[in-house]
Scaffold this motif. Structure first.
Motif, PDB file in Angstrom:
ATOM      1  N   ASN A 125       3.168  -3.551  -8.725  1.00 28.99           N
ATOM      2  CA  ASN A 125       4.465  -3.048  -8.261  1.00 28.99           C
ATOM      3  C   ASN A 125       5.538  -3.191  -9.334  1.00 28.99           C
ATOM      4  O   ASN A 125       6.719  -3.395  -9.025  1.00 28.99           O
ATOM      5  CB  ASN A 125       4.891  -3.828  -7.009  1.00 28.99           C
ATOM      6  CG  ASN A 125       3.875  -3.752  -5.898  1.00 28.99           C
ATOM      7  OD1 ASN A 125       3.758  -2.758  -5.199  1.00 28.99           O
ATOM      8  ND2 ASN A 125       3.102  -4.831  -5.728  1.00 28.99           N
ATOM      9  N   THR A 162       0.842  -1.182   0.000  1.00 28.75           N
ATOM     10  CA  THR A 162       0.000   0.000   0.000  1.00 28.75           C
ATOM     11  C   THR A 162       0.877   1.232   0.000  1.00 28.75           C
ATOM     12  O   THR A 162       2.092   1.169   0.110  1.00 28.75           O
ATOM     13  CB  THR A 162      -0.907   0.017   1.245  1.00 28.75           C
ATOM     14  OG1 THR A 162      -0.094   0.211   2.400  1.00 28.75           O
ATOM     15  CG2 THR A 162      -1.672  -1.301   1.379  1.00 28.75           C
ATOM     16  N   ALA A 163       0.229   2.400  -0.067  1.00 25.07           N
ATOM     17  CA  ALA A 163       0.964   3.661  -0.098  1.00 25.07           C
ATOM     18  C   ALA A 163       1.364   4.123   1.298  1.00 25.07           C
ATOM     19  O   ALA A 163       2.060   5.110   1.450  1.00 25.07           O
ATOM     20  CB  ALA A 163       0.111   4.731  -0.776  1.00 25.07           C
ATOM     21  N   THR A 164       0.904   3.420   2.342  1.00 27.95           N
ATOM     22  CA  THR A 164       1.224   3.805   3.715  1.00 27.95           C
ATOM     23  C   THR A 164       2.720   3.674   3.973  1.00 27.95           C
ATOM     24  O   THR A 164       3.330   2.685   3.612  1.00 27.95           O
ATOM     25  CB  THR A 164       0.465   2.907   4.705  1.00 27.95           C
ATOM     26  OG1 THR A 164      -0.926   2.957   4.402  1.00 27.95           O
ATOM     27  CG2 THR A 164       0.698   3.357   6.128  1.00 27.95           C
ATOM     28  N   THR A 165       3.321   4.685   4.607  1.00 30.56           N
ATOM     29  CA  THR A 165       4.744   4.594   4.937  1.00 30.56           C
ATOM     30  C   THR A 165       4.929   3.658   6.121  1.00 30.56           C
ATOM     31  O   THR A 165       4.007   3.416   6.905  1.00 30.56           O
ATOM     32  CB  THR A 165       5.324   5.974   5.287  1.00 30.56           C
ATOM     33  OG1 THR A 165       4.726   6.440   6.503  1.00 30.56           O
ATOM     34  CG2 THR A 165       5.079   6.973   4.167  1.00 30.56           C
ATOM     35  N   LYS A 206      11.853   7.984  -0.559  1.00 31.57           N
ATOM     36  CA  LYS A 206      11.443   6.765  -1.274  1.00 31.57           C
ATOM     37  C   LYS A 206      12.664   6.016  -1.741  1.00 31.57           C
ATOM     38  O   LYS A 206      13.768   6.523  -1.739  1.00 31.57           O
ATOM     39  CB  LYS A 206      10.542   7.103  -2.450  1.00 31.57           C
ATOM     40  CG  LYS A 206      11.207   8.009  -3.495  1.00 31.57           C
ATOM     41  CD  LYS A 206      10.234   8.339  -4.621  1.00 31.57           C
ATOM     42  CE  LYS A 206      10.875   9.271  -5.646  1.00 31.57           C
ATOM     43  NZ  LYS A 206       9.958   9.588  -6.739  1.00 31.57           N
ATOM     44  N   GLN A 262      10.096   6.855   6.172  1.00 29.56           N
ATOM     45  CA  GLN A 262       9.488   7.426   4.977  1.00 29.56           C
ATOM     46  C   GLN A 262       9.266   6.398   3.869  1.00 29.56           C
ATOM     47  O   GLN A 262       8.602   6.691   2.882  1.00 29.56           O
ATOM     48  CB  GLN A 262      10.367   8.561   4.439  1.00 29.56           C
ATOM     49  CG  GLN A 262      10.552   9.726   5.395  1.00 29.56           C
ATOM     50  CD  GLN A 262       9.235  10.411   5.727  1.00 29.56           C
ATOM     51  OE1 GLN A 262       8.344  10.492   4.895  1.00 29.56           O
ATOM     52  NE2 GLN A 262       9.111  10.887   6.957  1.00 29.56           N
ATOM     53  N   LYS A 300       8.018   3.150   1.713  1.00 29.89           N
ATOM     54  CA  LYS A 300       6.781   2.414   1.503  1.00 29.89           C
ATOM     55  C   LYS A 300       7.010   0.937   1.809  1.00 29.89           C
ATOM     56  O   LYS A 300       8.122   0.441   1.733  1.00 29.89           O
ATOM     57  CB  LYS A 300       6.310   2.564   0.047  1.00 29.89           C
ATOM     58  CG  LYS A 300       6.071   3.997  -0.397  1.00 29.89           C
ATOM     59  CD  LYS A 300       4.935   4.626   0.386  1.00 29.89           C
ATOM     60  CE  LYS A 300       4.534   5.973  -0.176  1.00 29.89           C
ATOM     61  NZ  LYS A 300       5.558   7.002  -0.059  1.00 29.89           N
ATOM     62  N   ARG A 301       5.971   0.251   2.177  1.00 36.32           N
ATOM     63  CA  ARG A 301       6.075  -1.180   2.466  1.00 36.32           C
ATOM     64  C   ARG A 301       6.489  -1.919   1.192  1.00 36.32           C
ATOM     65  O   ARG A 301       5.881  -1.765   0.139  1.00 36.32           O
ATOM     66  CB  ARG A 301       4.728  -1.684   2.973  1.00 36.32           C
ATOM     67  CG  ARG A 301       4.806  -2.962   3.781  1.00 36.32           C
ATOM     68  CD  ARG A 301       3.533  -3.157   4.581  1.00 36.32           C
ATOM     69  NE  ARG A 301       3.502  -4.485   5.172  1.00 36.32           N
ATOM     70  CZ  ARG A 301       2.442  -5.277   5.128  1.00 36.32           C
ATOM     71  NH1 ARG A 301       1.356  -4.876   4.506  1.00 36.32           N
ATOM     72  NH2 ARG A 301       2.480  -6.457   5.698  1.00 36.32           N
ATOM     73  N   GLN A 302       7.542  -2.714   1.292  1.00 33.90           N
ATOM     74  CA  GLN A 302       8.168  -3.337   0.127  1.00 33.90           C
ATOM     75  C   GLN A 302       7.429  -4.602  -0.305  1.00 33.90           C
ATOM     76  O   GLN A 302       7.229  -5.525   0.480  1.00 33.90           O
ATOM     77  CB  GLN A 302       9.615  -3.700   0.437  1.00 33.90           C
ATOM     78  CG  GLN A 302      10.345  -4.415  -0.678  1.00 33.90           C
ATOM     79  CD  GLN A 302      10.546  -3.533  -1.890  1.00 33.90           C
ATOM     80  OE1 GLN A 302      11.077  -2.430  -1.779  1.00 33.90           O
ATOM     81  NE2 GLN A 302      10.120  -4.001  -3.041  1.00 33.90           N
TER      82      GLN A 302
END
Length: 354
Positions: A112, A3-6, A343, A48, A50-52
Motif C-alpha cells: 500500500n 484488498t481491491a473490494t470496495t 477513490k 466506492q 477501497k478498504r483503508q
C-alpha cells in the motif's frame, strides 16, 4: 491486508443493510459538522472507497490510547477494524509476534505504498538505545514507516506533543511526531488518553472524504478541539456566580460548584470532554468530581501542579468555531465528497502543498 473490494461490496456481503449504512453516515456527518443534506453523497463516496490500510505504531506510551480506542462506540472499533479499515499492524491487538509481526508491517508498507494511514501513539526517544522494537530503534522505525504513509495521526498527547516522556528533564530526549516528520500531513489527537470518538471520527472523515478534517493552530481537528472545556462545562454557571468548591469534600463540592479553585484547567484546555464525554457519554473528569488537568494541551506536565489554579480572567485564546467557521468547514467537506469520485485522492493530491 487491504484488498481491491470496495466498502459497499464488503458491507453487502456481510448483510449490512442500506439503512444501517446510512445511519452510520448520518452519525459521522453530525460528528464532523457536515450538513445532513450531504449524507447521500457521503454514502455514495464511501461505498466506492477501497478498504483503508492502517499501520499503528506504539513507542513511549502507556497503552491508554489503545484502551480508549477499544471503548469507542460510534463508530465502534469492531466496525472500523472489520468493515472500514484493514488494521495491518498493531503491537497490542495483532495476533502475530516476532518476525511474523514485522513481516506484516513490511508487507503492508509495500502493498500500500503511498496510500496507508500511519497511526502513532507514544513519544519518540531520539536517544536510540532507549527503546527498540525487533532490534530497530523507535526513531528509525518511525522514519521508515512514515516515508510511505499518505497521512499520519498522532494519537495521544505523547505522540502529539511529547507528553509525559518529554517532561523535564526529558532523559530520553523524547520528541513528538510533528517535530520529526515534516513532509507528511499530520493530525494531532491529544489527550491522556484522547477521546475515543476523536480517533474514530478522524478516521471516518478520512475514509468518507478522502481528506483530513479542518485543523486548529496546534494541528488538532476543529470538530473536537474547537472550544475549551470551560465554555461547555455544566458547572460554568457556578463559576459565573462566583460559587467555588474550596475542598473536594466541602458543601460546595457536594452541590456541584465550580472546581476552579481546586486547580481545574478547563478554561485553558480545548477538547470535547464536556459534551462528548467518556464511556459512551456517561461522564467526564469534572462531572466525576475532579478538575481538568489540561492533558490535551502542549507541555501540560511542565505547567505547574495539577491543583494550581490558572490565572482568573486570563484564559487561553485558542480557536473557537463560530457560525461562519462551521459553515465554511461544512461547505469544504461537501465539496470534498462530490469531488472524491470512486477513490481516495492520490498521494500527489494529498501532498500538493508540499
Amino acid at each position: 491486508m487491504a484488498t481491491a473490494t470496495t466498502l459497499g461490496e464488503l458491507l453487502r456481503s456481510q448483510g449490512i443493510s442500506r439503512r444501517a449504512f446510512l445511519k452510520f453516515c448520518s452519525a459521522t456527518a453530525s460528528m464532523m459538522a457536515i450538513p445532513a443534506g450531504m449524507v447521500p453523497a457521503m454514502a455514495e463516496a464511501l461505498e466506492q472507497a477501497k478498504r483503508q490500510s492502517v499501520i499503528w505504531m506504539s513507542f513511549q506510551e502507556c497503552t491508554g490510547c489503545t484502551e480508549a480506542l477499544l471503548r469507542s462506540h460510534a463508530p465502534s472499533i469492531e466496525s472500523l477494524m472489520f468493515d472500514f479499515i484493514s488494521l495491518d499492524y498493531h503491537h497490542t491487538l495483532q495476533a502475530a509476534s516476532g518476525e511474523a509481526a514485522e513481516r506484516a508491517r513490511e508487507e503492508a508498507m509495500h502493498a500500500n505504498a503511498g496510500d496507508y494511514l500511519l497511526l502513532v501513539d507514544g513519544s519518540i526517544p531520539t536517544i536510540k538505545a532507549c527503546s527498540t522494537i525487533a532490534g530497530i530503534s523507535n526513531l528509525d522505525m518511525l522514519l521508515e514507516t512514515a516515508s510511505g504513509a499518505s497521512a499520519i495521526l498522532a494519537i495521544g498527547t505523547c505522540a502529539a506533543y511529547g507528553g509525559l516522556p518529554k517532561a523535564a528533564p526529558n532523559p530520553t530526549q523524547a520528541m513528538s511526531v510533528e517535530e520529526l516528520i515534516t513532509d507528511k500531513p499530520i493530525v494531532n489527537i491529544p489527550g491522556c488518553p484522547p477521546l475515543p470518538l476523536a480517533i474514530t471520527g478522524v478516521i471516518a472523515h478520512y475514509l468518507t472524504m478522502g481528506a483530513l478534517p479542518e485543523l486548529d493552530h496546534l494541528g488538532r481537528p476543529l470538530s473536537f478541539f474547537g472550544e475549551n472545556i470551560h465554555d461547555r462545562c455544566y458547572r460554568r454557571p457556578f463559576y459565573d456566580r462566583g460559587l467555588f468548591a474550596e475542598t473536594f469534600d466541602d458543601e460546595g463540592a457536594r452541590k456541584g460548584w465550580c472546581l476552579y479553585k481546586l486547580g481545574c484547567k478547563a478554561p485553558e484546555t480545548y477538547n470535547a470532554c464536556a459534551h462528548v464525554k467518556w464511556n459512551q457519554g456517561v461522564s467526564f473528569p469534572i462531572q466525576s468530581g475532579h478538575g481538568c488537568i489540561g492533558c490535551s494541551e502542549p507541555n501540560f506536565w511542565d505547567k505547574g501542579g495539577i491543583y494550581d489554579s490558572v490565572p482568573m480572567g486570563q484564559f487561553g485564546t485558542g480557536p473557537k468555531i463560530g457560525v461562519a467557521a462551521t459553515v465554511g468547514v461544512a461547505v469544504g467537506a461537501g465539496a470534498a465528497v462530490l469531488a472524491r469520485g470512486k477513490k481516495h485522492k492520490s498521494e500527489a493530491e494529498l501532498h500538493s502543498d508540499d
